[in-house]
Design a protein around this motif. Structure first.
Motif, PDB file in Angstrom:
ATOM      1  N   LEU A  40       1.376   4.546 -11.596  1.00 47.65           N
ATOM      2  CA  LEU A  40       1.529   4.408 -10.206  1.00 47.65           C
ATOM      3  C   LEU A  40       1.731   5.567  -9.391  1.00 47.65           C
ATOM      4  O   LEU A  40       1.048   5.794  -8.288  1.00 47.65           O
ATOM      5  N   PRO A  41       2.920   6.447  -9.476  1.00 48.33           N
ATOM      6  CA  PRO A  41       3.175   7.360  -8.834  1.00 48.33           C
ATOM      7  C   PRO A  41       2.004   8.491  -8.152  1.00 48.33           C
ATOM      8  O   PRO A  41       1.743   8.372  -7.138  1.00 48.33           O
ATOM      9  N   SER A  42       1.289   8.940  -9.199  1.00 46.76           N
ATOM     10  CA  SER A  42       0.213   9.875  -9.254  1.00 46.76           C
ATOM     11  C   SER A  42      -1.092   9.236  -8.665  1.00 46.76           C
ATOM     12  O   SER A  42      -1.838   9.492  -7.802  1.00 46.76           O
ATOM     13  N   ARG A  43      -1.345   7.749  -9.226  1.00 44.65           N
ATOM     14  CA  ARG A  43      -2.564   7.147  -8.853  1.00 44.65           C
ATOM     15  C   ARG A  43      -2.640   7.216  -7.231  1.00 44.65           C
ATOM     16  O   ARG A  43      -3.362   7.046  -6.464  1.00 44.65           O
ATOM     17  N   PHE A  44      -1.297   6.653  -6.548  1.00 45.73           N
ATOM     18  CA  PHE A  44      -1.062   6.522  -5.340  1.00 45.73           C
ATOM     19  C   PHE A  44      -1.216   7.858  -4.563  1.00 45.73           C
ATOM     20  O   PHE A  44      -1.770   8.007  -3.311  1.00 45.73           O
ATOM     21  N   ALA A  45      -0.469   8.840  -5.185  1.00 52.34           N
ATOM     22  CA  ALA A  45      -0.126  10.095  -4.383  1.00 52.34           C
ATOM     23  C   ALA A  45      -1.718  10.846  -4.190  1.00 52.34           C
ATOM     24  O   ALA A  45      -1.743  11.494  -3.442  1.00 52.34           O
ATOM     25  N   GLU A  46      -2.599  10.593  -5.301  1.00 54.98           N
ATOM     26  CA  GLU A  46      -3.951  11.152  -5.244  1.00 54.98           C
ATOM     27  C   GLU A  46      -4.701  10.469  -3.897  1.00 54.98           C
ATOM     28  O   GLU A  46      -5.612  11.349  -3.489  1.00 54.98           O
ATOM     29  N   GLU A  47      -4.223   9.444  -3.571  1.00 50.25           N
ATOM     30  CA  GLU A  47      -5.050   8.832  -2.418  1.00 50.25           C
ATOM     31  C   GLU A  47      -4.356   8.718  -1.034  1.00 50.25           C
ATOM     32  O   GLU A  47      -4.971   8.878  -0.102  1.00 50.25           O
ATOM     33  N   ALA A  53       0.536   3.673   1.421  1.00 49.62           N
ATOM     34  CA  ALA A  53       0.983   3.112   0.367  1.00 49.62           C
ATOM     35  C   ALA A  53       1.419   1.946   0.978  1.00 49.62           C
ATOM     36  O   ALA A  53       1.436   0.463   0.253  1.00 49.62           O
ATOM     37  N   LEU A  54       2.150   1.553   2.018  1.00 52.09           N
ATOM     38  CA  LEU A  54       3.055   0.456   2.552  1.00 52.09           C
ATOM     39  C   LEU A  54       1.899  -0.586   2.872  1.00 52.09           C
ATOM     40  O   LEU A  54       1.906  -1.714   2.663  1.00 52.09           O
ATOM     41  N   ILE A  55       0.564  -0.048   3.408  1.00 51.45           N
ATOM     42  CA  ILE A  55      -0.312  -0.825   4.021  1.00 51.45           C
ATOM     43  C   ILE A  55      -1.080  -1.375   2.784  1.00 51.45           C
ATOM     44  O   ILE A  55      -1.339  -2.785   2.572  1.00 51.45           O
ATOM     45  N   ALA A  56      -1.386  -0.493   1.817  1.00 51.83           N
ATOM     46  CA  ALA A  56      -1.902  -0.983   0.652  1.00 51.83           C
ATOM     47  C   ALA A  56      -1.111  -1.896  -0.319  1.00 51.83           C
ATOM     48  O   ALA A  56      -1.786  -3.063  -0.551  1.00 51.83           O
ATOM     49  N   TRP A  57       0.278  -1.831  -0.239  1.00 53.92           N
ATOM     50  CA  TRP A  57       0.989  -2.979  -1.047  1.00 53.92           C
ATOM     51  C   TRP A  57       1.041  -4.119  -0.109  1.00 53.92           C
ATOM     52  O   TRP A  57       0.943  -5.546  -0.708  1.00 53.92           O
ATOM     53  N   ALA A  58       1.009  -3.934   0.988  1.00 56.73           N
ATOM     54  CA  ALA A  58       0.836  -5.552   1.921  1.00 56.73           C
ATOM     55  C   ALA A  58      -0.175  -6.153   1.732  1.00 56.73           C
ATOM     56  O   ALA A  58      -0.233  -7.222   1.591  1.00 56.73           O
ATOM     57  N   PHE A 206      -7.811   4.248   6.610  1.00 60.49           N
ATOM     58  CA  PHE A 206      -8.686   3.300   5.906  1.00 60.49           C
ATOM     59  C   PHE A 206      -9.234   3.716   4.495  1.00 60.49           C
ATOM     60  O   PHE A 206      -8.912   2.729   3.486  1.00 60.49           O
ATOM     61  N   SER A 207      -9.584   5.030   4.482  1.00 60.27           N
ATOM     62  CA  SER A 207     -10.055   5.279   3.172  1.00 60.27           C
ATOM     63  C   SER A 207      -9.097   5.588   2.130  1.00 60.27           C
ATOM     64  O   SER A 207      -9.152   5.429   0.866  1.00 60.27           O
ATOM     65  N   GLN A 208      -7.967   5.989   2.551  1.00 60.59           N
ATOM     66  CA  GLN A 208      -6.610   6.209   1.807  1.00 60.59           C
ATOM     67  C   GLN A 208      -6.332   4.768   1.250  1.00 60.59           C
ATOM     68  O   GLN A 208      -6.381   4.483   0.052  1.00 60.59           O
ATOM     69  N   VAL A 209      -6.156   3.728   2.185  1.00 60.51           N
ATOM     70  CA  VAL A 209      -5.971   2.475   1.722  1.00 60.51           C
ATOM     71  C   VAL A 209      -7.015   2.099   0.606  1.00 60.51           C
ATOM     72  O   VAL A 209      -6.578   1.284  -0.500  1.00 60.51           O
ATOM     73  N   ARG A 210      -8.295   2.123   0.890  1.00 61.71           N
ATOM     74  CA  ARG A 210      -9.282   1.458   0.030  1.00 61.71           C
ATOM     75  C   ARG A 210      -9.227   2.366  -1.332  1.00 61.71           C
ATOM     76  O   ARG A 210      -9.534   1.795  -2.408  1.00 61.71           O
ATOM     77  N   GLY A 211      -8.939   3.575  -1.404  1.00 58.91           N
ATOM     78  CA  GLY A 211      -8.545   4.546  -2.707  1.00 58.91           C
ATOM     79  C   GLY A 211      -7.825   3.779  -3.528  1.00 58.91           C
ATOM     80  O   GLY A 211      -7.975   4.150  -4.643  1.00 58.91           O
ATOM     81  N   THR A 212      -6.639   3.133  -3.119  1.00 55.32           N
ATOM     82  CA  THR A 212      -5.668   2.579  -4.055  1.00 55.32           C
ATOM     83  C   THR A 212      -5.688   1.071  -4.571  1.00 55.32           C
ATOM     84  O   THR A 212      -5.163   0.748  -5.326  1.00 55.32           O
ATOM     85  N   MET A 213      -6.952   0.445  -3.893  1.00 56.74           N
ATOM     86  CA  MET A 213      -7.241  -0.801  -4.223  1.00 56.74           C
ATOM     87  C   MET A 213      -7.600  -1.125  -5.832  1.00 56.74           C
ATOM     88  O   MET A 213      -7.009  -1.956  -6.377  1.00 56.74           O
TER      89      MET A 213
END
Length: 470
Positions: A40-47, A53-58, A206-213
């Motif tokens: 998770l750390p690098s997968r999220f930091a890549e995006e 991250a807070l929005i993505a987890w929400a 938006f693209s950052q959040v999308r990239g973590t999905m």
């Protein structure tokens, strides 16, 4: 090949082994807490940074909680439907889409199992360079040995395997929780603030959040684990309780692991860490022993998750065959309630994908993203069935919208690669129909077949032409 069958080859399923609430919950937690959390750390930091991250987890937490509530509600409202995801799709949208749901869910578990072996080999590769990033010839051979060792262990019985899983589930949560605690002690507010808005390489929020999905989908796969094992539950109500309890437990863990990492290193450095990136984060915080500690915890965690997912994969094929939606040979079980032919097919597909991913640019990320993409159609059909069945309609509607958004977030590449797997699987559906002397396809099913074949052809052409790559 000899015509003589092994002693257990012709046996139909004996009475199902009955599992209590704690064991069902352990299956859910054991299914979700695996390879994903350590990446998770690098997968999220890549995006994205902290805000994304807070929005993505929400978004992911709310969406997956809606799915958890859907499975909880359907377990109570439709106790006649066993094996959750597959059964709901069939009841709502017919046998062919139900078959696709069963196959897609099964295939996603097999591909997901590959990520476990890749990550183990990548972890050990830190001290044994011949293993590389888990995709070298030596790594594939060692992974294959482990894969078949698990096959023979699980073949001995469901009760024995789930008992091992309960112990492993507790054991693997300990290092993850300790990671969060140690990271909090080393937390640097300045570094955290610098990571808040994201790095220069990150796009719009938006693209950052999308990239973590796809990463969030992967780590939450298994939320339906109790539903898959509903035929084993002592009480039907335990299925829903285990689903929600398991989800809430792991959601807190996953979100914590991601957010605290942003307080240790700049996100560009986290993004550049090799997998398992959690080990690199802890090494930066406390020294080399932190990497060793996380690496040992990872191996325990991943082996436990592999056990749970292999059990669930075989269960899906077995139940589908009992309902005449898969060929009859898959409904056979041995004297200890293990569906051996289904378990064998699961191991064979895992082996095949393990070999294929060794040719990809990034074996771990490819297998992770493909696992998520394959699981989305079964999830979408289950949520849509809940809407049709009027089971907590507002919740079901939100779950349906969430899974539809995930299909968009996955992108065309993984959708096409999914079709490459889905379309040929129709051979199993045809075999089942012929065994029953039934018409192969209805007019509506022919439309679905045409769409899947067209997608598969486009996927093969795109791969061959280099438009998309593994």
């Amino acid at each position: 090949m000899s015509e003589a069958a092994p002693p257990d080859a012709g046996r139909e399923s004996p009475p199902a082994a009955k599992l209590p609430l704690f064991t069902l919950t352990a299956m859910v937690v054991g299914s979700m807490v695996g390879a994903g959390v350590f990446s998770l750390p690098s997968r999220f930091a890549e995006e994205t940074g902290v805000a994304g991250a807070l929005i993505a987890w929400a978004v992911a937490g709310t969406g997956m909680l809606m799915l958890a509530f859907v499975f909880q509600s359907l377990a109570v409202r439709r106790p006649d439907l066993d094996a959750g995801v597959y059964a709901y799709a069939k009841a709502g949208f017919g046998e062919y889409l139900g078959f696709f749901s069963a196959f897609g869910y099964w295939a996603s578990t097999c591909v997901g199992n590959v990520t476990y072996w890749v990550l183990i080999m990548s972890t050990v590769g830190a001290i044994w360079p011949e293993l590389g990033e888990g995709d070298t010839a030596v790594a594939v051979v060692l992974s294959s040995v482990g894969l078949w060792a698990f096959f023979f262990m699980i073949r001995r019985g469901v009760k024995e395997a789930t008992a091992i899983n309960k112990v492993v589930t507790v054991a693997k949560l300990v290092p993850i929780v300790i990671f969060v605690i140690l990271a909090l002690f080393s937390f640097d507010p300045g570094v955290f603030a610098g990571n808040f808005g994201g790095a220069d390489y990150a796009g719009s929020l938006f693209s950052q959040v999308r990239g973590t999905m796809l990463a969030t989908v992967f780590v939450f796969l298994g939320v339906e684990g109790a539903s898959v094992y509903s035929r084993h539950a002592r009480r039907r109500s335990d299925v829903g309780r285990a689903t929600v309890l398991g989800f809430l437990s792991v959601f807190a863990v996953f979100a914590s692991v991601t957010i605290v990492s942003y307080g240790i290193l700049p996100m560009s450095e986290i993004a550049g860490l090799s997998q398992p990136s959690m080990a690199g984060v802890l090494q930066s915080a406390v020294g080399t022993w932190g990497r060793v500690f996380v690496s040992v915890g990872l191996i325990v965690s991943v082996l436990g998750a592999y056990l749970a997912w292999t059990l669930m994969a075989a269960e899906v094929l077995f139940v589908a065959a009992q309902d005449d939606d898969m060929p009859r040979f898959l409904r056979r079980a041995n004297a200890v309630d293990v569906p051996v032919p289904a378990l064998l097919m699961t191991s064979l597909l895992t082996q095949a994908v393990l070999i294929v991913t060794s040719f990809s640019d990034d074996a771990f990320d490819f297998a992770l993203n493909l696992t998520s993409a394959l699981s989305l159609i079964p999830y979408l059909l289950a949520a849509a069935f809940a809407v049709r069945a009027r089971a907590r309609t507002p919740v079901a509607a939100l779950a349906t919208l969430y899974t539809a958004f995930l299909l968009y977030a996955a992108g065309l590449k993984y959708l096409l690669v999914s079709f490459v797997l889905y379309a040929p699987a129709t051979v199993l559906f045809v075999m089942a129909r012929r065994e029953q002397g039934r018409r192969l396809f209805s007019p509506a099913e022919l439309v679905v077949l045409a769409v899947s074949v067209a997608g598969a052809v486009l996927g093969v052409v795109a791969l061959a032409a280099g438009w998309i790559s593994l």
